[in-house]
Design a protein around this motif. Structure first.
Motif, PDB file in Angstrom:
ATOM      1  N   CYS A  95     -47.675  38.336  52.958  1.00  0.00           N
ATOM      2  CA  CYS A  95     -48.658  39.187  52.295  1.00  0.00           C
ATOM      3  C   CYS A  95     -48.108  39.561  50.917  1.00  0.00           C
ATOM      4  CB  CYS A  95     -48.878  40.435  53.131  1.00  0.00           C
ATOM      5  SG  CYS A  95     -49.798  41.746  52.353  1.00  0.00           S
ATOM      6  N   THR A  96     -48.977  39.644  49.945  1.00  0.00           N
ATOM      7  CA  THR A  96     -48.578  40.116  48.635  1.00  0.00           C
ATOM      8  C   THR A  96     -49.652  41.039  48.080  1.00  0.00           C
ATOM      9  OG1 THR A  96     -47.892  39.449  46.420  1.00  0.00           O
ATOM     10  CG2 THR A  96     -49.592  38.129  47.448  1.00  0.00           C
ATOM     11  N   ALA A  97     -49.244  41.972  47.265  1.00  0.00           N
ATOM     12  CA  ALA A  97     -50.187  42.905  46.660  1.00  0.00           C
ATOM     13  C   ALA A  97     -49.655  43.359  45.319  1.00  0.00           C
ATOM     14  CB  ALA A  97     -50.422  44.101  47.560  1.00  0.00           C
ATOM     15  N   ASN A  98     -50.573  43.550  44.394  1.00  0.00           N
ATOM     16  CA  ASN A  98     -50.236  44.127  43.097  1.00  0.00           C
ATOM     17  C   ASN A  98     -50.561  45.609  43.180  1.00  0.00           C
ATOM     18  OD1 ASN A  98     -51.406  44.833  40.108  1.00  0.00           O
ATOM     19  ND2 ASN A  98     -49.629  43.473  40.048  1.00  0.00           N
ATOM     20  N   MET A  99     -49.529  46.447  43.104  1.00  0.00           N
ATOM     21  CA  MET A  99     -49.725  47.871  43.367  1.00  0.00           C
ATOM     22  C   MET A  99     -49.154  48.734  42.246  1.00  0.00           C
ATOM     23  SD  MET A  99     -49.096  48.221  47.468  1.00  0.00           S
ATOM     24  CE  MET A  99     -47.351  47.824  47.495  1.00  0.00           C
ATOM     25  N   ARG A 100     -49.838  49.820  42.013  1.00  0.00           N
ATOM     26  CA  ARG A 100     -49.319  50.848  41.116  1.00  0.00           C
ATOM     27  C   ARG A 100     -48.797  51.970  42.008  1.00  0.00           C
ATOM     28  NH1 ARG A 100     -49.215  51.807  35.939  1.00  0.00           N
ATOM     29  NH2 ARG A 100     -49.276  53.924  35.079  1.00  0.00           N
ATOM     30  N   TYR A 101     -47.566  52.382  41.752  1.00  0.00           N
ATOM     31  CA  TYR A 101     -46.934  53.357  42.641  1.00  0.00           C
ATOM     32  C   TYR A 101     -46.135  54.359  41.826  1.00  0.00           C
ATOM     33  CZ  TYR A 101     -42.760  50.474  41.916  1.00  0.00           C
ATOM     34  OH  TYR A 101     -41.716  49.798  41.349  1.00  0.00           O
ATOM     35  N   GLY A 114     -44.407  41.021  51.363  1.00  0.00           N
ATOM     36  CA  GLY A 114     -43.979  41.395  52.687  1.00  0.00           C
ATOM     37  C   GLY A 114     -42.836  40.515  53.156  1.00  0.00           C
ATOM     38  N   GLN A 115     -42.346  40.804  54.363  1.00  0.00           N
ATOM     39  CA  GLN A 115     -41.181  40.096  54.890  1.00  0.00           C
ATOM     40  C   GLN A 115     -41.554  38.763  55.520  1.00  0.00           C
ATOM     41  OE1 GLN A 115     -42.776  42.483  56.438  1.00  0.00           O
ATOM     42  NE2 GLN A 115     -42.885  41.965  58.621  1.00  0.00           N
ATOM     43  N   GLY A 116     -42.819  38.535  55.748  1.00  0.00           N
ATOM     44  CA  GLY A 116     -43.282  37.285  56.345  1.00  0.00           C
ATOM     45  C   GLY A 116     -43.448  37.401  57.853  1.00  0.00           C
ATOM     46  N   THR A 117     -44.425  36.688  58.364  1.00  0.00           N
ATOM     47  CA  THR A 117     -44.651  36.645  59.807  1.00  0.00           C
ATOM     48  C   THR A 117     -44.920  35.199  60.217  1.00  0.00           C
ATOM     49  OG1 THR A 117     -45.923  37.592  61.652  1.00  0.00           O
ATOM     50  CG2 THR A 117     -47.144  37.157  59.623  1.00  0.00           C
ATOM     51  N   GLN A 118     -44.280  34.764  61.284  1.00  0.00           N
ATOM     52  CA  GLN A 118     -44.373  33.362  61.713  1.00  0.00           C
ATOM     53  C   GLN A 118     -45.652  33.116  62.488  1.00  0.00           C
ATOM     54  OE1 GLN A 118     -42.077  30.642  61.250  1.00  0.00           O
ATOM     55  NE2 GLN A 118     -43.812  29.470  62.080  1.00  0.00           N
ATOM     56  N   VAL A 119     -46.348  32.061  62.106  1.00  0.00           N
ATOM     57  CA  VAL A 119     -47.511  31.577  62.851  1.00  0.00           C
ATOM     58  C   VAL A 119     -47.206  30.155  63.298  1.00  0.00           C
ATOM     59  CG1 VAL A 119     -49.926  30.887  62.700  1.00  0.00           C
ATOM     60  CG2 VAL A 119     -49.166  33.029  61.656  1.00  0.00           C
TER      61      VAL A 119
END
Length: 123
Positions: A95-101, A114-119
């Motif tokens: 997962c990826t996201a462009n975020m203002r924080y 994200g860290q990744g999830t195996q499918v």
């Protein structure tokens, strides 16, 4: 700071379905685009689907008609619904996201992964 936490990967037979979730947490001000990528060993990471802040979606040709991306802005979460899975969909999904924080000394906007999830899809 902020981060993305994925869930929902697993092992499924061809023709089956999985739903991936990715939740953004932390001192988030706003989230622009969100997307899912995938990667298999020896290959470059590829974009699978993306969704803008106002809901416009993009899917790569190989998953059109089988995958769908949506988001719940109230929960800062993006989903990837994967139906009619094929063995060639086997990969680590990111997962990826462009975020203002909020961060010191001033708010910042950047891409997060994200860290990744195996499918894994078996034939």
């Amino acid at each position: 700071q902020a981060q993305l936490v994925e869930s929902g990967g697993g092992l499924v037979q061809a023709g089956g379905s999985l739903r991936l979730s990715c939740k953004a947490t932390g001192s988030i001000i706003s989230i622009n685009f969100m997307a899912w990528h995938r990667q298999t060993p020896g290959k470059e990471r590829e974009l699978v689907a993306s969704i803008s802040s106002d809901g416009n979606t993009l899917l790569v040709d190989s998953v059109k008609g089988r995958f769908a991306i949506d988001r719940d802005n109230a929960k800062n979460t993006v989903y990837l619904q994967m139906d009619n899975l094929k063995p060639e969909d086997t990969a680590v999904y990111y997962c990826t996201a462009n975020m203002r924080y909020n961060t010191q000394p001033y708010p910042t906007t950047r891409d997060f992964w994200g860290q990744g999830t195996q499918v894994t899809v078996t034939s």
